[in-house]
Design a protein around this motif. Structure first.
Motif, PDB file in Angstrom:
ATOM      1  N   GLY A 568       0.925  -1.350   0.015  1.00 20.27           N
ATOM      2  CA  GLY A 568      -0.005  -0.129   0.007  1.00 20.27           C
ATOM      3  C   GLY A 568       0.743   1.495   0.087  1.00 20.27           C
ATOM      4  O   GLY A 568       0.204   2.369   0.067  1.00 20.27           O
ATOM      5  N   SER A 569       2.098   1.079  -0.341  1.00 21.69           N
ATOM      6  CA  SER A 569       2.961   2.354  -0.178  1.00 21.69           C
ATOM      7  C   SER A 569       3.054   3.005  -1.808  1.00 21.69           C
ATOM      8  O   SER A 569       3.911   2.586  -2.369  1.00 21.69           O
ATOM      9  N   HIS A 570       1.871   3.457  -2.110  1.00 21.26           N
ATOM     10  CA  HIS A 570       1.779   3.978  -3.652  1.00 21.26           C
ATOM     11  C   HIS A 570       2.709   4.950  -4.016  1.00 21.26           C
ATOM     12  O   HIS A 570       3.308   4.822  -5.053  1.00 21.26           O
ATOM     13  N   ASP A 571       3.211   5.931  -3.144  1.00 22.20           N
ATOM     14  CA  ASP A 571       4.076   6.934  -3.839  1.00 22.20           C
ATOM     15  C   ASP A 571       5.463   6.487  -3.915  1.00 22.20           C
ATOM     16  O   ASP A 571       6.029   6.488  -4.883  1.00 22.20           O
ATOM     17  N   GLU A 572       5.993   5.317  -3.133  1.00 15.70           N
ATOM     18  CA  GLU A 572       7.263   4.683  -3.366  1.00 15.70           C
ATOM     19  C   GLU A 572       7.177   3.788  -4.550  1.00 15.70           C
ATOM     20  O   GLU A 572       8.068   3.754  -5.169  1.00 15.70           O
ATOM     21  N   ALA A 573       6.002   3.089  -4.506  1.00 16.66           N
ATOM     22  CA  ALA A 573       6.004   2.142  -5.721  1.00 16.66           C
ATOM     23  C   ALA A 573       5.835   3.034  -7.131  1.00 16.66           C
ATOM     24  O   ALA A 573       6.481   2.488  -8.035  1.00 16.66           O
TER      25      ALA A 573
END
Length: 648
Positions: A568-573
């Motif tokens: 759920g760490s979308h910005d990092e992904a």
């Protein structure tokens, strides 16, 4: 007649040199031009065959001048015996007249020069197999190169000679016959004459006889010497120096679509500086065409003729073939190192004396070289197999693998690695055989044939285990793990990934250790152990940054993007996938770029940004459609679903 564009060029040029290969139709075009433009020449037309490329000696200038003067009405008693005086009389006789003068089959500039009219005295067309550049330089005569017929004009020529009813009944055979005749007018006319001479003969029957290059010229022969293609071609070769003739003969050894200066020099075993003027001579003599700067080719019938000459000098041809293969192999090894610094290399030994090896400075030059030489390399692989040169038959595919794999040429890669596996087995080189199976497995993964991939990699692992090749075992465990992951056999995949890492760690190679860490991390995230997966992949990425290995950094970034997406760490992904896309684009690896864009679109959608997801998927779809990959259908479905939901 066809050749409307060529006729227009002749009409616009006026006096000129019309040059082209033997049998391409220079004389026919010039005569047709004279007929069509007859009104422009009310004072008549003069024609002479100077026999520059024919049996026997060329026509002397005095012989031609005497014939012209007599045709112009000059009394024989008034014709002086000396050439210079005869030429002056000729120029005086045609001064102010509007004549069409055809000097046909000219050997060189000196051959034609005494026969040229004074400025403004009519239009003179010179036909030759050579460009006759000095006539352009000194007399200002432009040259027009006559190419092979277009496919449409070649088919039309056959239709005119054979009959529309006959060709309409066998359209596929006509197309194949045009190809077998290399779109060369003389060859097409010979076929048409044979068909007319043998009523009831099917076009398909003749086409089948012409498929075999070794007997093609035999099947195109008629009784007359001036229409026998071997004889016609031989007159061009006889005009060459011994060195240029040798190069022409050896071009048949090169089975690819074209050759470079370095390849030609390697065929000869000579310096490039000595080879360059010989290539120019062959181009000037219409035995080769420089179809792109520095790249030379000839049509299939000339290649067949050269092959017949080369077969007469078998030892010379075998030595030239090995020098050519060494040129491709050793240049390819240098280019491959620009692609994959940490890839385990091969040692083919020193190249044969006289081999020219091209220097490759960086990745961009490596990509350019592979793009230009891909088809030549593939042709060399099949030629090596046919001639029983098994070492080259597996080494050349090794050179090609990285480029073909990264640029999506998977069918080509399957072809050459299948040959490589068999060749390595014949010479008993187990490591080479295992590498070929691993590469076949990697291709199968890319094509979505995961069971095939597992089987290929398992065979590679068996070979490496039996031979005690620990490094090969590590690579094979890695590859089996990847195939099993695609088959959703995660526990088995994890077992192979752990074993691969253990073996890599005993090798003491940080690049391979990083690959093993990333592989293990990728499988761990698939089984839900995201914390361990993140640790392994982060360590892998740090090692790869320290090693400045940007290619495998992209793999590690893809793994990190997947882990962060799943947690759920979308910005990092998103950040990892964007960096990954940029690296793959730099490498020209369209499939991996598409895969990263696909996953980026998935993350964008999860983050609620539908528009950005559509953009990423659309670009991924475009790349996959260019590659003809089945994964395009998956992305097409996602695009359709999101767009449908947006309209509801």
């Amino acid at each position: 007649m066809g050749r409307r564009d060529d006729l227009a060029r002749l009409a616009q040029a006026g006096s000129c040199v019309l040059h082209g290969t033997a049998g391409v139709g220079k004389t026919a075009l010039a005569l047709h031009f004279g007929h069509e433009e007859a009104e422009r020449f009310p004072d008549g037309q003069l024609y002479a065959d100077l026999r520059g490329f024919a049996p026997g000696p060329p026509a002397a200038a005095t012989e031609v001048l005497r014939g012209f003067l007599l045709a112009l009405g000059v009394p024989e008693a008034s014709i002086p015996p000396e050439e210079s005086a005869m030429a002056a009389t000729y120029r005086s006789a045609i001064a102010g007249r509007r004549l069409f003068i055809l000097l046909d089959n000219v050997r060189n500039s000196a051959h034609a020069r005494p026969l040229l009219p004074a400025d403004g005295a009519g239009v003179v067309v010179i036909t030759s197999r050579h460009r006759l550049d000095s006539l352009a330089a000194r007399e200002g005569l432009p040259h027009i190169g006559l190419d092979l017929l277009s496919s449409a004009d070649a088919s039309a020529l056959l239709t005119r000679r054979i009959g529309a009813e006959h060709t309409a009944a066998e359209p596929d055979a006509v197309t194949a016959l045009v190809h077998a005749c290399a779109r060369l007018p003389l060859a097409l006319c010979l076929v048409a004459a044979r068909t007319a001479g043998e009523p009831g003969t099917q076009i398909a029957h003749i086409e089948r006889e012409l498929r075999d290059e070794r007997s093609r010229l035999d099947n195109l022969a008629l009784d007359e010497t001036d229409t026998d293609l071997r004889a016609v071609f031989s007159w061009s070769v006889r005009a060459l120096s011994s060195s240029a003739a040798r190069l022409f003969r050896l071009t048949a050894v090169h089975r690819g679509p074209d050759l470079t200066l370095a390849a030609a020099a390697s065929l000869l075993g000579a310096e490039e500086s000595a080879t360059r003027p010989l290539l120019r001579r062959l181009v000037s003599g219409a035995l080769l065409e420089e179809h792109a700067p520095g790249r030379y080719r000839s049509h299939d019938l000339l290649r067949a003729y050269a092959a017949g000459l080369s077969a007469e000098e078998r030892t010379e041809g075998e030595q030239a073939r090995c020098r050519l293969f060494d040129h491709l192999l050793h240049t390819g090894l240098t280019a491959n190192r620009r692609h994959a610094r940490f890839r385990q290399g091969i040692d083919p030994g020193p190249p044969a004396a006289g081999t020219v090896i091209v220097s490759i400075a960086d990745l961009a030059e490596a990509n350019d070289w592979f793009r230009s030489e891909r088809l030549n390399l593939i042709a060399a692989v099949t030629d090596a197999e046919q001639h029983g040169l098994d070492a080259y038959a597996w080494q050349l595919p090794w050179v090609l693998t990285t480029f073909l794999y990264r640029h999506g040429h998977w069918d080509d890669l399957t072809t050459v690695q299948t040959i490589a596996a068999a060749a390595a087995a014949r010479v008993g080189d187990t490591p080479a055989q295992a590498r070929a199976y691993r590469d076949l497995g990697r291709i199968a993964v890319r094509l979505g044939r995961y069971e095939d991939a597992r089987d290929h990699h398992t065979e590679a692992l068996r070979l490496c285990t039996e031979s005690g090749d620990a490094r090969g075992q590590a690579h094979s465990h890695y590859a089996v793990s990847l195939a099993l992951e695609r088959l959703a056999a995660y526990n088995d995949s994890l077992s192979h990934a752990r074993r691969a890492l253990e073996l890599y760690e005993t090798e003491g190679n940080d690049a391979w250790r990083a690959a093993g860490l990333n592989r293990l991390g990728s499988v761990l995230t698939m089984v839900g152990d995201h914390q361990a997966a993140l640790a392994y992949c982060t360590e892998a990425y740090a090692l790869l940054v320290a090693l400045e290995d940007r290619y495998y950094q992209a793999h590690a970034l893809a793994s990190l993007g997947l882990i962060h997406h799943r947690t759920g760490s979308h910005d990092e992904a998103i950040g990892h996938y964007q960096a990954c896309v940029g690296l793959w684009r730099d490498f020209g690896n369209r499939f991996e770029e598409a895969t990263a864009l696909h996953r980026l679109g998935d993350v964008r959608l999860s983050a609620g940004d539908r528009q950005a997801a559509l953009q990423a998927w659309s670009r991924a779809l475009q790349l996959l459609e260019e590659l003809g990959h089945a994964e395009a259908e998956t992305i097409r479905g996602k695009l359709s679903d999101v767009r449908l939901n947006d309209t509801c």
